[in-house]
Motif scaffolding. Structure first.
Motif, mmCIF file in Angstrom:
data_model
loop_
_atom_site.group_PDB
_atom_site.id
_atom_site.type_symbol
_atom_site.label_atom_id
_atom_site.label_comp_id
_atom_site.label_asym_id
_atom_site.label_seq_id
_atom_site.Cartn_x
_atom_site.Cartn_y
_atom_site.Cartn_z
ATOM 1 N N ILE A 121 0.826 -1.208 0.000
ATOM 2 C CA ILE A 121 0.000 0.000 0.000
ATOM 3 C C ILE A 121 0.864 1.265 0.000
ATOM 4 O O ILE A 121 0.397 2.354 0.319
ATOM 5 N N GLY A 122 2.136 1.083 -0.343
ATOM 6 C CA GLY A 122 3.002 2.236 -0.561
ATOM 7 C C GLY A 122 3.821 2.707 0.628
ATOM 8 O O GLY A 122 4.477 3.743 0.548
ATOM 9 N N GLU A 123 3.817 1.945 1.715
ATOM 10 C CA GLU A 123 4.586 2.350 2.896
ATOM 11 C C GLU A 123 6.037 1.891 2.794
ATOM 12 O O GLU A 123 6.362 0.919 2.109
ATOM 13 N N LYS A 124 6.902 2.594 3.510
ATOM 14 C CA LYS A 124 8.283 2.167 3.698
ATOM 15 C C LYS A 124 8.396 1.621 5.118
ATOM 16 O O LYS A 124 7.837 2.194 6.054
ATOM 17 N N ILE A 125 9.119 0.524 5.266
ATOM 18 C CA ILE A 125 9.143 -0.199 6.537
ATOM 19 C C ILE A 125 10.578 -0.376 7.008
ATOM 20 O O ILE A 125 11.476 -0.677 6.225
ATOM 21 N N LEU A 126 10.771 -0.186 8.291
ATOM 22 C CA LEU A 126 12.061 -0.463 8.915
ATOM 23 C C LEU A 126 11.827 -1.483 10.020
ATOM 24 O O LEU A 126 11.110 -1.222 10.986
ATOM 25 N N ILE A 127 12.422 -2.669 9.856
ATOM 26 C CA ILE A 127 12.311 -3.737 10.852
ATOM 27 C C ILE A 127 13.508 -3.641 11.786
ATOM 28 O O ILE A 127 14.656 -3.592 11.336
ATOM 29 N N ILE A 128 13.239 -3.591 13.081
ATOM 30 C CA ILE A 128 14.318 -3.551 14.073
ATOM 31 C C ILE A 128 14.583 -4.976 14.534
ATOM 32 O O ILE A 128 13.793 -5.580 15.262
ATOM 33 N N SER A 129 15.699 -5.546 14.084
ATOM 34 C CA SER A 129 16.016 -6.944 14.413
ATOM 35 C C SER A 129 17.463 -7.234 14.040
ATOM 36 O O SER A 129 18.012 -6.617 13.119
ATOM 37 N N HIS A 130 18.076 -8.184 14.749
ATOM 38 C CA HIS A 130 19.382 -8.666 14.319
ATOM 39 C C HIS A 130 19.325 -10.158 13.992
ATOM 40 O O HIS A 130 20.344 -10.830 13.909
ATOM 41 N N ASP A 131 18.113 -10.669 13.766
ATOM 42 C CA ASP A 131 17.925 -12.073 13.387
ATOM 43 C C ASP A 131 18.255 -12.222 11.901
ATOM 44 O O ASP A 131 17.637 -11.574 11.053
ATOM 45 N N LYS A 132 19.219 -13.081 11.588
ATOM 46 C CA LYS A 132 19.635 -13.222 10.185
ATOM 47 C C LYS A 132 18.533 -13.769 9.296
ATOM 48 O O LYS A 132 18.546 -13.557 8.077
ATOM 49 N N ASP A 133 17.548 -14.476 9.857
ATOM 50 C CA ASP A 133 16.408 -14.951 9.057
ATOM 51 C C ASP A 133 15.694 -13.792 8.378
ATOM 52 O O ASP A 133 15.122 -13.946 7.292
ATOM 53 N N MET A 134 15.702 -12.632 9.018
ATOM 54 C CA MET A 134 14.974 -11.471 8.512
ATOM 55 C C MET A 134 15.555 -10.920 7.213
ATOM 56 O O MET A 134 14.880 -10.176 6.487
ATOM 57 N N LEU A 135 16.786 -11.272 6.883
ATOM 58 C CA LEU A 135 17.426 -10.728 5.689
ATOM 59 C C LEU A 135 16.655 -11.084 4.426
ATOM 60 O O LEU A 135 16.702 -10.346 3.442
ATOM 61 N N GLN A 136 15.923 -12.190 4.444
ATOM 62 C CA GLN A 136 15.156 -12.589 3.264
ATOM 63 C C GLN A 136 14.014 -11.634 2.961
ATOM 64 O O GLN A 136 13.465 -11.631 1.858
ATOM 65 N N LEU A 137 13.633 -10.795 3.927
ATOM 66 C CA LEU A 137 12.519 -9.871 3.756
ATOM 67 C C LEU A 137 12.923 -8.553 3.106
ATOM 68 O O LEU A 137 12.065 -7.777 2.696
ATOM 69 N N VAL A 138 14.211 -8.302 3.019
ATOM 70 C CA VAL A 138 14.696 -6.994 2.581
ATOM 71 C C VAL A 138 14.329 -6.708 1.123
ATOM 72 O O VAL A 138 14.491 -7.550 0.236
ATOM 73 N N THR A 139 13.787 -5.519 0.905
ATOM 74 C CA THR A 139 13.513 -5.010 -0.441
ATOM 75 C C THR A 139 13.944 -3.542 -0.469
ATOM 76 O O THR A 139 14.464 -3.022 0.525
ATOM 77 N N LYS A 140 13.651 -2.889 -1.569
ATOM 78 C CA LYS A 140 13.935 -1.452 -1.661
ATOM 79 C C LYS A 140 13.194 -0.682 -0.573
ATOM 80 O O LYS A 140 13.713 0.287 -0.010
ATOM 81 N N ASN A 141 11.980 -1.125 -0.258
ATOM 82 C CA ASN A 141 11.134 -0.406 0.690
ATOM 83 C C ASN A 141 11.038 -1.058 2.063
ATOM 84 O O ASN A 141 10.403 -0.511 2.961
ATOM 85 N N ILE A 142 11.634 -2.229 2.223
ATOM 86 C CA ILE A 142 11.684 -2.905 3.521
ATOM 87 C C ILE A 142 13.148 -3.073 3.896
ATOM 88 O O ILE A 142 13.864 -3.874 3.285
ATOM 89 N N ASN A 143 13.601 -2.299 4.837
ATOM 90 C CA ASN A 143 14.983 -2.381 5.312
ATOM 91 C C ASN A 143 15.003 -2.900 6.742
ATOM 92 O O ASN A 143 13.970 -2.954 7.416
#
Length: 287
Positions: free
Chosen positions: A129-151
Motif C-alpha cells: 500500500i506504498g509504505e516504507k518499513i524499517l524492521i528492528i532486528s538482528h535475526d539473520k532470518d529477517m534478511l530474506q525480507l529486505v527489499t527497496k522499501n523494507i529495510n
C-alpha cells in the motif's frame, strides 16, 4: 550510514529483544524482589528507537505465540535446542504488555504464529500500500525480507540493511537467503541443513545456480565444479535432498498471514520518555 528514505513504519522484533533484555538486565529487581530487568531493557531499547526515529509516528512491536507453530508440526526437533523460558521472564511479559499499551504502543501476537511470519506478512502488506518499513532486528532470518522499501536496522552493528548491503556482503539477493539457510542450516533454530556444507560452499553453489531448486536440477554438474571436495559435496546433496527442502520450508518466512491491523492503530500520538519510565515504575510496584 545508509538511512531509509521518508519516515518509515517501525516494526520491532519483540521476542528477539525480550530475551536479550532479560539477560542484559538480569539483576534488576524492584523492592519486592521481583525481577523487572526484561521490562526495563525493552523500554530502554524502545526509548532509544523513538529518539533515533523521532519523525516516524507509526510503531508496532511483534511477539511470538506460546502455542505450537506449523514449523514444529513439520519438524518436531525445530528449536528443540532452546531452553524453556525462565519463570522470571514469564512473569514479566503481561506487565510489559500492559505498560506498552499504557504508553500507546501497539503489541501484536497471533496464536500459533511465529513473530517472524507476522513481521514478514505485515511488512509486505504495508509495502503493497506504498509504505516504507524499517524492521528492528538482528535475526539473520529477517534478511530474506529486505527489499527497496523494507529495510532492517541491525542494532548490534548500528547498520541499515538494504538489498545492496546484502549483495555486497554475500553476493546474493535477499530472497536467496532462504536457500542459503536451507544449505547451511541454522543452529539457533535447529534447522538441519546439509552436512559438510558451510557458508562459502553454499554461496559458491548459489552464485552458480541461484537457488536450491536449480542446484538439484543441475546436481550432476556439481562434481565437476572448481570446488574443493566437489564430488563429496555432490554426494551429500544427493543423500540429503529431503532435508534440504525441509530446511527451506523451515527457513522461509511466511508472507500470507492474515493480519487485521491498520495504520491508525500503529500511530504514536505523543511519545514521552519521562512518562514511559514513570509508567514503568508504577507498574512494577504492582506485580
Amino acid at each position: 550510514m545508509n538511512e531509509i528514505k521518508n519516515h518509515p513504519v517501525i516494526i520491532i522484533d519483540g521476542s528477539l529483544y525480550l530475551y536479550s533484555s532479560y539477560y542484559g538486565f538480569r539483576e534488576f529487581q524492584h523492592t519486592s524482589g521481583q525481577s523487572c530487568g526484561a521490562i526495563y531493557g525493552m523500554l530502554k531499547m524502545i526509548d532509544n528507537i523513538f529518539k533515533k526515529y523521532k519523525h516516524s509516528e507509526k510503531f508496532i512491536i511483534v511477539f511470538d505465540s506460546s502455542q505450537k507453530t506449523f514449523r514444529k508440526k513439520l519438524f518436531k526437533e525445530y528449536k528443540n535446542n532452546r531452553m524453556p523460558m525462565p519463570n522470571a521472564l514469564c512473569m514479566q511479559i503481561q506487565p510489559l504488555f500492559r505498560i506498552l499499551k499504557k504508553i500507546g504502543i501497539k503489541v501484536l501476537t497471533i496464536p500459533g504464529i511465529e513473530a517472524d511470519d507476522i513481521i514478514g506478512s505485515l511488512a509486505y502488506k504495508l509495502e503493497n500500500i506504498g509504505e516504507k518499513i524499517l524492521i528492528i532486528s538482528h535475526d539473520k532470518d529477517m534478511l530474506q525480507l529486505v527489499t527497496k522499501n523494507i529495510n532492517i536496522f541491525n542494532k548490534k552493528d548500528n547498520r541499515i540493511i538494504t538489498p545492496e548491503v546484502i549483495k555486497e556482503k554475500y553476493g546474493i539477493a535477499p530472497k536467496e537467503f532462504i536457500d542459503l539457510l536451507a544449505l547451511v542450516g541454522d543452529v539457533s533454530d535447529n534447522i538441519p541443513g546439509i552436512p559438510k556444507i558451510g557458508i562459502k560452499t553454499a554461496l559458491f553453489l548459489l552464485n552458480n545456480f541461484s537457488n536450491i531448486k536449480n542446484i538439484y536440477n543441475n546436481i550432476e554438474k556439481i562434481q565437476f565444479l572448481p570446488l574443493r571436495n566437489a564430488k563429496n559435496i555432490a554426494i551429500e546433496l544427493k543423500n540429503n535432498k529431503k532435508t534440504a527442502f525441509l530446511s527451506y520450508e523451515l527457513a522461509k518466512i511466511k508472507l500470507n498471514i492474515s493480519i487485521d491491523v491498520n495504520l491508525n492503530e500503529m500511530i504514536i500520538k505523543k511519545y514521552c520518555s519521562k512518562k514511559t519510565f514513570r509508567v514503568f515504575h508504577k507498574y512494577i510496584s504492582s506485580f
